[in-house]
Design a protein around this motif. Structure first.
Motif, PDB file in Angstrom:
ATOM      1  N   PRO A 163      55.513  56.660  28.141  1.00 57.07           N
ATOM      2  CA  PRO A 163      55.237  56.971  26.657  1.00 57.07           C
ATOM      3  C   PRO A 163      53.603  57.149  26.691  1.00 57.07           C
ATOM      4  O   PRO A 163      53.153  56.639  26.788  1.00 57.07           O
ATOM      5  N   GLU A 164      53.765  59.049  25.669  1.00 57.54           N
ATOM      6  CA  GLU A 164      51.931  58.650  25.159  1.00 57.54           C
ATOM      7  C   GLU A 164      52.089  57.016  24.565  1.00 57.54           C
ATOM      8  O   GLU A 164      50.130  57.140  24.532  1.00 57.54           O
ATOM      9  N   GLU A 165      52.398  56.660  24.259  1.00 56.13           N
ATOM     10  CA  GLU A 165      52.081  55.384  22.707  1.00 56.13           C
ATOM     11  C   GLU A 165      53.573  55.225  22.505  1.00 56.13           C
ATOM     12  O   GLU A 165      54.711  55.853  22.557  1.00 56.13           O
ATOM     13  N   LEU A 166      53.624  53.650  22.126  1.00 57.38           N
ATOM     14  CA  LEU A 166      54.389  52.483  22.831  1.00 57.38           C
ATOM     15  C   LEU A 166      55.238  52.386  20.933  1.00 57.38           C
ATOM     16  O   LEU A 166      54.098  52.066  20.605  1.00 57.38           O
ATOM     17  N   ALA A 167      55.938  51.614  21.139  1.00 59.21           N
ATOM     18  CA  ALA A 167      56.682  51.841  19.961  1.00 59.21           C
ATOM     19  C   ALA A 167      55.920  50.518  19.229  1.00 59.21           C
ATOM     20  O   ALA A 167      55.822  49.400  20.232  1.00 59.21           O
ATOM     21  N   THR A 168      55.890  50.373  17.928  1.00 60.73           N
ATOM     22  CA  THR A 168      54.971  49.293  17.163  1.00 60.73           C
ATOM     23  C   THR A 168      56.271  48.038  16.952  1.00 60.73           C
ATOM     24  O   THR A 168      57.681  48.632  16.265  1.00 60.73           O
ATOM     25  N   ALA A 169      56.247  47.303  16.462  1.00 61.20           N
ATOM     26  CA  ALA A 169      56.716  46.449  15.616  1.00 61.20           C
ATOM     27  C   ALA A 169      57.608  47.287  14.719  1.00 61.20           C
ATOM     28  O   ALA A 169      59.206  46.999  14.271  1.00 61.20           O
ATOM     29  N   ALA A 170      57.023  48.687  13.501  1.00 61.26           N
ATOM     30  CA  ALA A 170      56.918  48.428  12.797  1.00 61.26           C
ATOM     31  C   ALA A 170      58.091  49.446  13.113  1.00 61.26           C
ATOM     32  O   ALA A 170      59.328  49.745  12.572  1.00 61.26           O
ATOM     33  N   ASP A 171      58.282  50.341  13.702  1.00 55.88           N
ATOM     34  CA  ASP A 171      58.711  51.591  14.845  1.00 55.88           C
ATOM     35  C   ASP A 171      60.449  50.895  15.010  1.00 55.88           C
ATOM     36  O   ASP A 171      61.108  50.932  14.591  1.00 55.88           O
ATOM     37  N   VAL A 172      60.124  49.613  16.017  1.00 56.17           N
ATOM     38  CA  VAL A 172      62.043  49.163  16.077  1.00 56.17           C
ATOM     39  C   VAL A 172      62.326  48.784  14.593  1.00 56.17           C
ATOM     40  O   VAL A 172      63.791  48.252  14.678  1.00 56.17           O
ATOM     41  N   ALA A 173      61.650  47.970  13.959  1.00 56.14           N
ATOM     42  CA  ALA A 173      62.230  47.553  12.723  1.00 56.14           C
ATOM     43  C   ALA A 173      62.711  48.726  11.618  1.00 56.14           C
ATOM     44  O   ALA A 173      63.978  48.938  11.286  1.00 56.14           O
ATOM     45  N   TRP A 174      62.353  49.837  11.808  1.00 52.56           N
ATOM     46  CA  TRP A 174      62.415  50.909  11.143  1.00 52.56           C
ATOM     47  C   TRP A 174      63.892  52.064  12.047  1.00 52.56           C
ATOM     48  O   TRP A 174      65.091  52.198  11.309  1.00 52.56           O
ATOM     49  N   PHE A 175      63.965  51.712  13.213  1.00 49.05           N
ATOM     50  CA  PHE A 175      65.065  52.357  13.836  1.00 49.05           C
ATOM     51  C   PHE A 175      66.051  51.680  13.679  1.00 49.05           C
ATOM     52  O   PHE A 175      67.557  51.923  13.430  1.00 49.05           O
ATOM     53  N   ALA A 176      66.087  50.162  14.016  1.00 52.32           N
ATOM     54  CA  ALA A 176      67.385  49.022  13.854  1.00 52.32           C
ATOM     55  C   ALA A 176      67.355  49.371  12.255  1.00 52.32           C
ATOM     56  O   ALA A 176      69.159  49.228  11.851  1.00 52.32           O
ATOM     57  N   GLU A 177      66.988  49.395  11.037  1.00 47.15           N
ATOM     58  CA  GLU A 177      67.668  49.279  10.228  1.00 47.15           C
ATOM     59  C   GLU A 177      68.317  50.985   9.528  1.00 47.15           C
ATOM     60  O   GLU A 177      69.351  50.874   9.502  1.00 47.15           O
ATOM     61  N   ARG A 178      67.037  51.567  10.364  1.00 48.44           N
ATOM     62  CA  ARG A 178      68.215  53.440  10.751  1.00 48.44           C
ATOM     63  C   ARG A 178      69.919  52.625  11.048  1.00 48.44           C
ATOM     64  O   ARG A 178      70.758  52.846  10.459  1.00 48.44           O
ATOM     65  N   CYS A 179      69.875  52.183  12.483  1.00 48.37           N
ATOM     66  CA  CYS A 179      70.997  51.860  12.885  1.00 48.37           C
ATOM     67  C   CYS A 179      72.726  51.301  12.439  1.00 48.37           C
ATOM     68  O   CYS A 179      73.049  51.501  12.022  1.00 48.37           O
ATOM     69  N   ASP A 180      71.403  50.064  11.756  1.00 41.87           N
ATOM     70  CA  ASP A 180      72.757  48.798  10.709  1.00 41.87           C
ATOM     71  C   ASP A 180      72.966  50.049  10.270  1.00 41.87           C
ATOM     72  O   ASP A 180      74.096  49.985   9.546  1.00 41.87           O
ATOM     73  N   ARG A 181      72.336  51.047   9.104  1.00 39.52           N
ATOM     74  CA  ARG A 181      72.656  51.645   7.726  1.00 39.52           C
ATOM     75  C   ARG A 181      74.050  52.237   8.761  1.00 39.52           C
ATOM     76  O   ARG A 181      74.498  52.960   7.678  1.00 39.52           O
ATOM     77  N   VAL A 184      67.584  60.575  13.222  1.00 44.39           N
ATOM     78  CA  VAL A 184      67.343  60.898  14.300  1.00 44.39           C
ATOM     79  C   VAL A 184      67.011  61.497  15.687  1.00 44.39           C
ATOM     80  O   VAL A 184      66.916  60.642  16.401  1.00 44.39           O
ATOM     81  N   VAL A 185      66.347  62.233  15.090  1.00 46.24           N
ATOM     82  CA  VAL A 185      65.026  62.827  15.844  1.00 46.24           C
ATOM     83  C   VAL A 185      63.851  61.183  16.292  1.00 46.24           C
ATOM     84  O   VAL A 185      63.707  61.536  17.400  1.00 46.24           O
ATOM     85  N   ARG A 186      63.424  61.061  15.373  1.00 39.36           N
ATOM     86  CA  ARG A 186      62.838  59.872  15.137  1.00 39.36           C
ATOM     87  C   ARG A 186      63.056  59.123  16.062  1.00 39.36           C
ATOM     88  O   ARG A 186      62.825  58.565  16.432  1.00 39.36           O
ATOM     89  N   MET A 187      63.816  58.227  15.158  1.00 39.73           N
ATOM     90  CA  MET A 187      64.043  57.196  16.959  1.00 39.73           C
ATOM     91  C   MET A 187      64.734  57.969  17.615  1.00 39.73           C
ATOM     92  O   MET A 187      64.366  56.653  18.921  1.00 39.73           O
ATOM     93  N   THR A 188      65.233  58.446  18.121  1.00 43.23           N
ATOM     94  CA  THR A 188      64.723  59.282  19.946  1.00 43.23           C
ATOM     95  C   THR A 188      63.232  58.690  20.314  1.00 43.23           C
ATOM     96  O   THR A 188      63.360  58.438  21.476  1.00 43.23           O
ATOM     97  N   ALA A 189      62.915  59.352  19.696  1.00 43.78           N
ATOM     98  CA  ALA A 189      61.312  59.542  20.126  1.00 43.78           C
ATOM     99  C   ALA A 189      60.329  57.574  19.838  1.00 43.78           C
ATOM    100  O   ALA A 189      59.684  57.517  20.884  1.00 43.78           O
ATOM    101  N   ILE A 190      60.884  56.759  19.164  1.00 43.07           N
ATOM    102  CA  ILE A 190      61.117  55.458  19.328  1.00 43.07           C
ATOM    103  C   ILE A 190      61.505  55.371  20.601  1.00 43.07           C
ATOM    104  O   ILE A 190      61.018  54.081  20.801  1.00 43.07           O
ATOM    105  N   LEU A 191      62.903  54.804  20.800  1.00 44.52           N
ATOM    106  CA  LEU A 191      63.365  54.271  21.679  1.00 44.52           C
ATOM    107  C   LEU A 191      62.719  54.823  23.447  1.00 44.52           C
ATOM    108  O   LEU A 191      62.845  53.736  24.425  1.00 44.52           O
ATOM    109  N   ARG A 192      62.186  55.901  23.358  1.00 39.86           N
ATOM    110  CA  ARG A 192      61.288  56.794  24.981  1.00 39.86           C
ATOM    111  C   ARG A 192      60.101  55.619  24.197  1.00 39.86           C
ATOM    112  O   ARG A 192      59.513  55.580  25.704  1.00 39.86           O
TER     113      ARG A 192
END
Length: 327
Positions: free
Chosen positions: A2-20, A215-223
Motif C-alpha cells: 500500500p502507499e501508506e502503512l497503517a499507524t497505531a492511531a489508525d488501527v486503534a480507530w479501526f478497533a473502536e469502530r469494530c467494537d462499536r 466503513v470505507v475508511r476501515m477498509t483503507a486502514i486494514l489494507r
C-alpha cells in the motif's frame, strides 16, 4: 504494497469502530460474539459472508442487525425458484417520454444485500451474483454499473432441507470470503433472547452507530496493515498444500489465498495491531478455506472432513519465526 502503512492511531480507530458495531448488534444477537465479529471484519475487508445453518438460529437477524448498525441501505433478496436474474442486477426500461432506455437498478444496489435462502434461487439467477460479488459492478446490455460502497452480500442457506433447492456451484462458493455457522445459543443467552423478543425488541430498535464512510475508511486502514513476505509465503504454502491432498478433488484457489491475507489484516487491525502475525492467519483459515475444500467421495466415506484435513495442514506447515519440529 500500500502507499501508506497503517499507524497505531489508525488501527486503534479501526478497533473502536469494530467494537462499536459488535456491541450494537449484540443488543439483539446474544452469545454469538465470534460470529458477529467475523461478519463485521468481512464487511470491512470487502468480502462476503455465507451463513449456513438450521432455521431459527438468527441467520437473517444477524444480516439485518449489521445493516441497521451502519448508516447505509439494506436490500433483501428473498430467493425463490421464480426469481429472475434481472430482479437481482436490474434491467433497461424504455422511457417513452425521453425516448431512451433507462437503467432500473436491481436488488444488489445496496450497502448490505441479504440473499435469504440463496440455494432456492435457480442456477441462472445465482450466477447473476458472480460479477457483482467479485468486481462490485453489474453489466446490463453491455454497460457496467457500480454498486455503492461499502458493499456486502450476506447469503443464508439451510443445510438440512433439500426440496426445491439448488446446490451452490463452486464458482459461487469461492466468492464468499467466509462461511459461518451460528449454532444454538447457550442456555443463559437463549433466556435473554426469548425475554427480549417476547418483550417486543426487534432489529428495528437498532440505530446506526457508524457512518458508511467510516466503513470505507476501515477498509483503507486494514489494507495498510503490514503483511511481511514471510507471512505471505506462509499463506501461499497453506493454500498450496490443500491442492496436494489426495483426499481432496478441489483445493483452495489463489482467490482463497488473497481472501485469507485480507481477512488476516482485518483481524490484526481489530486487535489494534499494525502487522499480521501467523496467529491471525491460523485464526481465520478455518472460516476462509474450509468451505472451498471439496472432498473425494471415497474420502468422505472414510470419515474425512474438510475441518480435520485443514487442521492437519495447519499443524504440518512450519510457522514463520519458529524452528520446524524434528521428524
Amino acid at each position: 504494497m500500500p502507499e501508506e502503512l497503517a499507524t497505531a492511531a489508525d488501527v486503534a480507530w479501526f478497533a473502536e469502530r469494530c467494537d462499536r458495531i459488535v456491541r450494537n448488534i449484540e443488543r439483539l444477537i446474544r452469545g454469538k460474539t465470534d460470529v458477529v465479529r467475523l461478519a463485521v471484519l468481512c464487511m470491512a475487508a470487502e468480502g462476503h459472508v455465507l451463513i449456513d445453518d438450521v432455521p431459527g438460529v438468527g441467520k437473517t437477524s444477524i444480516a439485518k442487525a449489521l445493516a441497521g448498525s451502519i448508516e447505509g441501505s439494506m436490500r433483501r433478496i428473498q430467493c425463490t425458484p421464480d426469481l429472475l436474474p434481472t430482479d437481482v442486477t436490474g434491467v433497461q426500461i424504455w422511457n417513452a417520454q425521453r425516448q431512451e432506455f433507462e437503467f432500473q437498478p436491481g436488488a444488489v444496489f445496496g450497502n448490505v444485500v441479504l440473499a435469504d435462502e440463496v440455494n432456492r434461487a435457480s442456477p441462472k439467477t445465482q450466477s447473476a451474483l458472480l460479477e457483482v460479488m467479485e468486481e462490485g459492478q453489474v453489466t446490463v446490455d453491455g454497460v457496467s454499473h457500480l454498486v455503492p460502497r461499502p458493499f456486502l452480500v450476506i447469503a443464508t442457506q439451510n443445510p438440512v432441507e433439500h426440496g426445491g433447492t439448488y446446490d451452490l456451484p463452486e464458482a459461487q462458493i469461492d466468492r464468499f470470503m467466509v462461511r459461518l455457522t451460528v449454532g444454538y445459543p447457550a442456555h443463559e443467552a437463549e433466556v435473554e433472547i426469548v425475554t427480549n423478543r417476547s418483550g417486543g425488541q426487534s432489529v428495528l430498535d437498532l440505530t446506526p452507530v457508524v457512518a458508511s464512510d467510516d466503513v470505507v475508511r476501515m477498509t483503507a486502514i486494514l489494507r495498510g496493515v503490514h503483511l511481511t513476505p514471510t507471512i505471505v509465503d506462509y499463506i501461499v504454502t497453506i493454500t498450496a498444500a490443500t491442492r496436494r491432498l489426495p483426499e481432496l478433488r478441489l483445493g483452495a484457489s489463489p482467490r482463497a489465498g488473497i481472501a485469507l491475507a485480507v481477512a488476516a489484516q482485518a483481524h490484526a487491525a481489530a486487535d489494534s495491531r499494525t502487522f499480521v502475525t501467523p496467529d491471525d492467519v491460523k485464526a481465520l483459515a478455518p472460516y476462509v478455506l474450509g468451505h472451498r475444500l471439496l472432498l473425494r467421495p471415497e474420502a468422505e466415506l472414510g470419515g474425512a472432513t474438510a475441518p480435520n484435513l485443514l487442521d492437519g495442514i495447519l499443524a504440518s506447515v512450519p510457522v514463520p519465526g519458529l524452528r520446524p519440529a524434528y521428524r
